[in-house]
Design an enzyme around this catalytic site. Structure first.
Site, PDB file in Angstrom:
ATOM      1  N   SER A 218       0.851  -1.193   0.000  1.00  0.00           N
ATOM      2  CA  SER A 218       0.000   0.000   0.000  1.00  0.00           C
ATOM      3  C   SER A 218       0.883   1.238   0.000  1.00  0.00           C
ATOM      4  O   SER A 218       1.956   1.235   0.629  1.00  0.00           O
ATOM      5  CB  SER A 218      -0.866  -0.002   1.255  1.00  0.00           C
ATOM      6  OG  SER A 218      -1.393   1.283   1.475  1.00  0.00           O
TER       7      SER A 218
ATOM      8  N   TYR B  95      -2.513   0.110   9.717  1.00  0.00           N
ATOM      9  CA  TYR B  95      -2.653  -0.487   8.379  1.00  0.00           C
ATOM     10  C   TYR B  95      -1.288  -0.460   7.683  1.00  0.00           C
ATOM     11  O   TYR B  95      -0.794  -1.483   7.203  1.00  0.00           O
ATOM     12  CB  TYR B  95      -3.702   0.297   7.581  1.00  0.00           C
ATOM     13  CG  TYR B  95      -3.810  -0.096   6.113  1.00  0.00           C
ATOM     14  CD1 TYR B  95      -3.947  -1.424   5.728  1.00  0.00           C
ATOM     15  CD2 TYR B  95      -3.802   0.878   5.116  1.00  0.00           C
ATOM     16  CE1 TYR B  95      -4.063  -1.784   4.390  1.00  0.00           C
ATOM     17  CE2 TYR B  95      -3.922   0.533   3.772  1.00  0.00           C
ATOM     18  CZ  TYR B  95      -4.050  -0.795   3.416  1.00  0.00           C
ATOM     19  OH  TYR B  95      -4.157  -1.138   2.091  1.00  0.00           O
TER      20      TYR B  95
HETATM   21  N1  LIG Z   1      -7.987  -0.438  -3.586  1.00  0.00           N
HETATM   22  C1  LIG Z   1      -6.919   0.305  -3.403  1.00  0.00           C
HETATM   23  O1  LIG Z   1      -6.879   1.514  -3.731  1.00  0.00           O
HETATM   24  C2  LIG Z   1      -5.646  -0.299  -2.829  1.00  0.00           C
HETATM   25  C3  LIG Z   1      -4.515   0.502  -2.751  1.00  0.00           C
HETATM   26  C4  LIG Z   1      -3.345  -0.047  -2.227  1.00  0.00           C
HETATM   27  C5  LIG Z   1      -3.326  -1.359  -1.789  1.00  0.00           C
HETATM   28  N2  LIG Z   1      -4.446  -2.108  -1.857  1.00  0.00           N
HETATM   29  C6  LIG Z   1      -4.371  -3.492  -1.384  1.00  0.00           C
HETATM   30  O2  LIG Z   1      -4.876  -4.338  -2.407  1.00  0.00           O
HETATM   31  C7  LIG Z   1      -5.539  -5.455  -1.838  1.00  0.00           C
HETATM   32  C8  LIG Z   1      -6.965  -5.542  -2.349  1.00  0.00           C
HETATM   33  O3  LIG Z   1      -7.632  -4.330  -2.067  1.00  0.00           O
HETATM   34  P1  LIG Z   1      -9.160  -4.087  -2.441  1.00  0.00           P
HETATM   35  O4  LIG Z   1      -9.325  -2.646  -2.686  1.00  0.00           O
HETATM   36  O5  LIG Z   1      -9.592  -5.059  -3.477  1.00  0.00           O
HETATM   37  O6  LIG Z   1      -9.843  -4.427  -1.031  1.00  0.00           O
HETATM   38  P2  LIG Z   1     -11.274  -5.079  -0.711  1.00  0.00           P
HETATM   39  O7  LIG Z   1     -11.525  -4.785   0.720  1.00  0.00           O
HETATM   40  O8  LIG Z   1     -12.280  -4.673  -1.743  1.00  0.00           O
HETATM   41  O9  LIG Z   1     -10.978  -6.627  -0.915  1.00  0.00           O
HETATM   42  C9  LIG Z   1     -10.366  -7.433   0.053  1.00  0.00           C
HETATM   43  C10 LIG Z   1     -11.165  -8.727   0.147  1.00  0.00           C
HETATM   44  O10 LIG Z   1     -10.496  -9.580   1.058  1.00  0.00           O
HETATM   45  C11 LIG Z   1     -11.442 -10.180   1.928  1.00  0.00           C
HETATM   46  N3  LIG Z   1     -10.748 -10.430   3.189  1.00  0.00           N
HETATM   47  C12 LIG Z   1     -10.292  -9.495   4.079  1.00  0.00           C
HETATM   48  N4  LIG Z   1      -9.667 -10.102   5.101  1.00  0.00           N
HETATM   49  C13 LIG Z   1      -9.732 -11.431   4.857  1.00  0.00           C
HETATM   50  C14 LIG Z   1      -9.257 -12.578   5.547  1.00  0.00           C
HETATM   51  N5  LIG Z   1      -8.610 -12.459   6.699  1.00  0.00           N
HETATM   52  N6  LIG Z   1      -9.488 -13.786   5.013  1.00  0.00           N
HETATM   53  C15 LIG Z   1     -10.153 -13.915   3.829  1.00  0.00           C
HETATM   54  N7  LIG Z   1     -10.631 -12.868   3.133  1.00  0.00           N
HETATM   55  C16 LIG Z   1     -10.421 -11.647   3.645  1.00  0.00           C
HETATM   56  C17 LIG Z   1     -12.585  -9.187   2.069  1.00  0.00           C
HETATM   57  O11 LIG Z   1     -13.818  -9.823   2.380  1.00  0.00           O
HETATM   58  C18 LIG Z   1     -12.587  -8.521   0.690  1.00  0.00           C
HETATM   59  O12 LIG Z   1     -13.532  -9.125  -0.167  1.00  0.00           O
HETATM   60  C19 LIG Z   1      -5.443  -5.277  -0.316  1.00  0.00           C
HETATM   61  O13 LIG Z   1      -4.303  -5.999   0.131  1.00  0.00           O
HETATM   62  C20 LIG Z   1      -5.220  -3.787  -0.158  1.00  0.00           C
HETATM   63  O14 LIG Z   1      -4.529  -3.516   1.045  1.00  0.00           O
HETATM   64  C21 LIG Z   1      -5.602  -1.608  -2.361  1.00  0.00           C
END
Ligand SMILES: NC(=O)c1ccc[n+]([C@@H]2O[C@H](COP(=O)([O-])OP(=O)(O)OC[C@H]3O[C@@H](n4cnc5c(N)ncnc54)[C@H](O)[C@@H]3O)[C@@H](O)[C@H]2O)c1
Length: 161
Positions: free
Chosen positions: A128, A153
């Protein structure tokens, strides 16, 4: 046909990645615990779309459940793992710190261990930009120091980098 394990498959990025991989001819095994951090109906709708592909399989499981994760590795023997399941959000880490420790540290460790024991050839995970924390130099660079996270986080993401 290569098998890819996508964690967080019902999430924003995991859903789009899974969809793309299926279109490219990969077999996708999705894991998600469908938690209620945001509207669960959105997650079910995404899963509904993925389940329309014959090469998609879904396992509802939490990454911190080591036994469940191990079972997925032994049952499907993925060749590629993409770890996207995580507890995201900067402000929510003040409200529910435990969720970050469980998903981003304990859960990710279970994925690393599963990948090691089952000789996965390629592991990809999401960090992130929050790891850059109090850095003042812009734009951020992967060569920047990330020793000053300003949220739990960010700290959990940095720990697993
Ligand atoms: N969306 C962004 O802008 C962004 C930016 C930087 C990093 N990220 C990283 O990318 C990844 C995906 O992000 P996203 O935006 O799709 O998030 P999101 O919250 O939409 O998706 C994460 C999914 O993981 C599932 N989840 C969470 N904890 C869990 C666990 N312990 N066991 C099983 N399932 C679990 C949730 O139910 C959710 O469906 C994450 O690691 C996030 O930190 C996202």
């Amino acid at each position: 046909m290569k098998k890819v394990l996508v964690t967080g498959a019902a999430g924003f990025i995991g859903f789009h990645l899974s969809n793309r991989l299926l279109k490219e001819g990969f077999k996708v095994i999705g894991i998600d615990n469908l938690n209620d951090y945001y509207d669960v109906n959105l997650k079910y709708s995404r899963l509904g779309l993925l389940k329309g592909h014959e090469n998609f399989t879904f396992e509802k499981a939490s990454l911190e459940d080591k036994e469940a994760v191990d079972l997925v590795f032994s049952k499907y023997k993925p060749e590629i793992v993409v770890n996207l399941a995580a507890q995201a959000g900067v402000r929510y880490s003040l409200e529910n710190p435990q969720a970050y420790i469980e998903s981003n540290i304990v859960g990710f460790t279970n994925i690393l261990e599963g990948s090691r024991h089952h000789k996965v050839g390629h592991l990809i995970y999401a960090s992130s930009s929050s790891v850059y924390g109090a850095n003042t130099s812009l734009p951020f660079s992967v060569h920047d120091n990330v020793d000053h996270p300003i949220s739990l986080y960010a700290a959990t993401k940095k720990l697993m980098n």
